[in-house]
Design a protein around this motif. Structure first.
Motif, PDB file in Angstrom:
ATOM      1  N   ILE A  79      45.710  44.933  37.349  1.00 23.01           N
ATOM      2  CA  ILE A  79      45.572  45.086  38.796  1.00 23.01           C
ATOM      3  C   ILE A  79      46.975  45.043  39.384  1.00 23.01           C
ATOM      4  O   ILE A  79      47.721  44.081  39.157  1.00 23.01           O
ATOM      5  CB  ILE A  79      44.710  43.971  39.419  1.00 23.01           C
ATOM      6  CG1 ILE A  79      43.263  44.073  38.931  1.00 23.01           C
ATOM      7  CG2 ILE A  79      44.754  44.057  40.948  1.00 23.01           C
ATOM      8  CD1 ILE A  79      42.347  42.975  39.473  1.00 23.01           C
ATOM      9  N   ASP A 100      42.681  48.222  39.469  1.00 25.11           N
ATOM     10  CA  ASP A 100      42.604  48.121  40.928  1.00 25.11           C
ATOM     11  C   ASP A 100      44.013  48.025  41.492  1.00 25.11           C
ATOM     12  O   ASP A 100      44.995  47.893  40.748  1.00 25.11           O
ATOM     13  CB  ASP A 100      41.759  46.917  41.349  1.00 25.11           C
ATOM     14  CG  ASP A 100      41.034  47.143  42.666  1.00 25.11           C
ATOM     15  OD1 ASP A 100      41.528  47.959  43.479  1.00 25.11           O
ATOM     16  OD2 ASP A 100      39.986  46.513  42.898  1.00 25.11           O
ATOM     17  N   MET A 102      46.255  46.440  44.986  1.00 29.51           N
ATOM     18  CA  MET A 102      46.306  45.662  46.218  1.00 29.51           C
ATOM     19  C   MET A 102      47.685  45.819  46.867  1.00 29.51           C
ATOM     20  O   MET A 102      48.698  45.748  46.180  1.00 29.51           O
ATOM     21  CB  MET A 102      46.016  44.187  45.949  1.00 29.51           C
ATOM     22  CG  MET A 102      44.565  43.867  45.701  1.00 29.51           C
ATOM     23  SD  MET A 102      44.256  42.076  45.614  1.00 29.51           S
ATOM     24  CE  MET A 102      44.555  41.769  43.861  1.00 29.51           C
ATOM     25  N   ARG A 110      40.697  38.833  50.342  1.00 27.93           N
ATOM     26  CA  ARG A 110      40.737  40.114  49.646  1.00 27.93           C
ATOM     27  C   ARG A 110      41.048  39.907  48.163  1.00 27.93           C
ATOM     28  O   ARG A 110      40.458  40.551  47.298  1.00 27.93           O
ATOM     29  CB  ARG A 110      41.792  41.022  50.295  1.00 27.93           C
ATOM     30  CG  ARG A 110      42.068  42.330  49.546  1.00 27.93           C
ATOM     31  CD  ARG A 110      40.792  43.138  49.337  1.00 27.93           C
ATOM     32  NE  ARG A 110      40.168  43.509  50.583  1.00 27.93           N
ATOM     33  CZ  ARG A 110      40.500  44.586  51.286  1.00 27.93           C
ATOM     34  NH1 ARG A 110      41.445  45.391  50.850  1.00 27.93           N
ATOM     35  NH2 ARG A 110      39.864  44.868  52.408  1.00 27.93           N
ATOM     36  N   LYS A 114      38.586  41.059  45.025  1.00 25.99           N
ATOM     37  CA  LYS A 114      39.018  41.951  43.952  1.00 25.99           C
ATOM     38  C   LYS A 114      38.808  41.311  42.586  1.00 25.99           C
ATOM     39  O   LYS A 114      38.339  41.961  41.642  1.00 25.99           O
ATOM     40  CB  LYS A 114      40.492  42.306  44.132  1.00 25.99           C
ATOM     41  CG  LYS A 114      40.805  43.117  45.379  1.00 25.99           C
ATOM     42  CD  LYS A 114      40.389  44.555  45.228  1.00 25.99           C
ATOM     43  CE  LYS A 114      40.903  45.408  46.379  1.00 25.99           C
ATOM     44  NZ  LYS A 114      40.515  46.830  46.245  1.00 25.99           N
ATOM     45  N   THR A 117      35.085  41.072  41.637  1.00 28.76           N
ATOM     46  CA  THR A 117      34.597  42.373  41.203  1.00 28.76           C
ATOM     47  C   THR A 117      35.045  42.649  39.775  1.00 28.76           C
ATOM     48  O   THR A 117      34.260  43.115  38.939  1.00 28.76           O
ATOM     49  CB  THR A 117      35.112  43.488  42.134  1.00 28.76           C
ATOM     50  OG1 THR A 117      34.652  43.240  43.452  1.00 28.76           O
ATOM     51  CG2 THR A 117      34.600  44.855  41.686  1.00 28.76           C
ATOM     52  N   TYR A 118      36.299  42.351  39.480  1.00 26.69           N
ATOM     53  CA  TYR A 118      36.795  42.538  38.121  1.00 26.69           C
ATOM     54  C   TYR A 118      36.047  41.638  37.147  1.00 26.69           C
ATOM     55  O   TYR A 118      35.744  42.050  36.020  1.00 26.69           O
ATOM     56  CB  TYR A 118      38.289  42.234  38.028  1.00 26.69           C
ATOM     57  CG  TYR A 118      38.762  42.218  36.598  1.00 26.69           C
ATOM     58  CD1 TYR A 118      38.936  43.411  35.898  1.00 26.69           C
ATOM     59  CD2 TYR A 118      38.959  41.015  35.924  1.00 26.69           C
ATOM     60  CE1 TYR A 118      39.311  43.399  34.566  1.00 26.69           C
ATOM     61  CE2 TYR A 118      39.335  40.999  34.592  1.00 26.69           C
ATOM     62  CZ  TYR A 118      39.514  42.202  33.917  1.00 26.69           C
ATOM     63  OH  TYR A 118      39.867  42.190  32.582  1.00 26.69           O
ATOM     64  N   ARG A 150      32.197  47.682  46.140  1.00 27.19           N
ATOM     65  CA  ARG A 150      33.283  47.656  47.103  1.00 27.19           C
ATOM     66  C   ARG A 150      32.834  48.113  48.488  1.00 27.19           C
ATOM     67  O   ARG A 150      33.553  47.988  49.445  1.00 27.19           O
ATOM     68  CB  ARG A 150      34.426  48.545  46.631  1.00 27.19           C
ATOM     69  CG  ARG A 150      35.045  48.072  45.329  1.00 27.19           C
ATOM     70  CD  ARG A 150      36.225  48.959  44.984  1.00 27.19           C
ATOM     71  NE  ARG A 150      36.931  48.465  43.818  1.00 27.19           N
ATOM     72  CZ  ARG A 150      36.666  48.844  42.586  1.00 27.19           C
ATOM     73  NH1 ARG A 150      35.724  49.720  42.358  1.00 27.19           N
ATOM     74  NH2 ARG A 150      37.352  48.361  41.579  1.00 27.19           N
TER      75      ARG A 150
END
Length: 231
Positions: A79, A100, A102, A110, A114, A117-118, A150
């Motif tokens: 990421i 991802d 950022m 946030r 993230k 989700t990962y 998302r």
């Protein structure tokens, strides 16, 4: 635990990201690298599950390091956390296999979103590939759904998921035992085991249910589901 390596030349930012990671259950920081040599050494020795990677370093290009990770550490996900906003940079990172992206400065909410989700993606990958078995379409769909949380959770519905059916299944689950299998849900709802599992995995992806493996006294391990604790 998901093992995280932070590669960031600004030690202050690296320490902030470290504190962010340690606030999220299921993750641990195994190292911080602030230059090219440290990054290469840490990657070789630690073999992390996830790298949080900046793109700007005095002695290296973050995109080149991303390519190096893909070659030398193919099981490590990345990421990117960076101030870079150029479209070409973002496109190259995506094409390079980054999970991802950022943009700095990153607020904790946030950051947590993230990583959570990962985490679902990582868990699904572990489940599907744990025994080096072949993956069917259902398994691929579950993987993509679990990592694609998302958008608007109330309005986004993946292909194969119907709003009315999902509401019906949730109502059934509320009156079911605390833990149930896809087969048990299918019998109660009048669906096939495959359909029941599809909806259960969808709810896992949304965070409304959690999945685990049950090891019985006979037979193969079985995937079981449980509703998350509601606030």
């Amino acid at each position: 635990m998901i093992r995280v390596l932070i590669i960031e030349d600004d030690l202050r930012i690296a320490q902030i990201n470290c504190r962010f990671v340690e606030k999220i259950e299921g993750f641990e920081v195994v190292g911080i690298a602030t230059d090219k040599q440290q990054a290469n050494d840490h990657l070789d020795i630690l073999e992390p599950d996830l790298v949080l990677l900046d793109l700007y370093f005095p002695d290296m290009n973050g995109l080149e390091l991303l390519q190096h990770i893909q070659r030398k550490n193919p099981l490590t996900d990345v990421i990117i956390i960076t101030a870079a906003k150029e479209f070409d940079t973002v496109r190259e990172a995506i094409r390079g296999g980054v999970y991802d992206f950022m943009i700095k400065p990153v607020v904790f909410e946030r950051f947590q979103e993230k990583l959570k989700t990962y985490q679902r993606y990582h868990q699904q990958m572990q489940l599907l590939g744990g025994a080096n078995k072949q993956v069917d379409q259902e398994g691929i769909d579950q993987l993509l759904w679990s990592s694609n949380d998302r958008g608007d959770k109330e309005t986004y519905l993946p292909k194969g998921i119907d709003k009315i059916t999902s509401e019906k299944i949730l109502a059934i689950i509320q009156n079911c035992p605390e833990v149930l299998t896809a087969e048990e849900l299918g019998k109660r709802a009048g669906f096939s085991r495959t359909t029941a599992r599809r909806y259960l995995e969808y709810f896992v992806g949304k965070g409304e249910m959690v999945a685990d493996i049950s090891y019985g006294t006979v037979g193969r391990p079985e995937r079981v589901y449980q509703r998350t604790q509601q606030p």
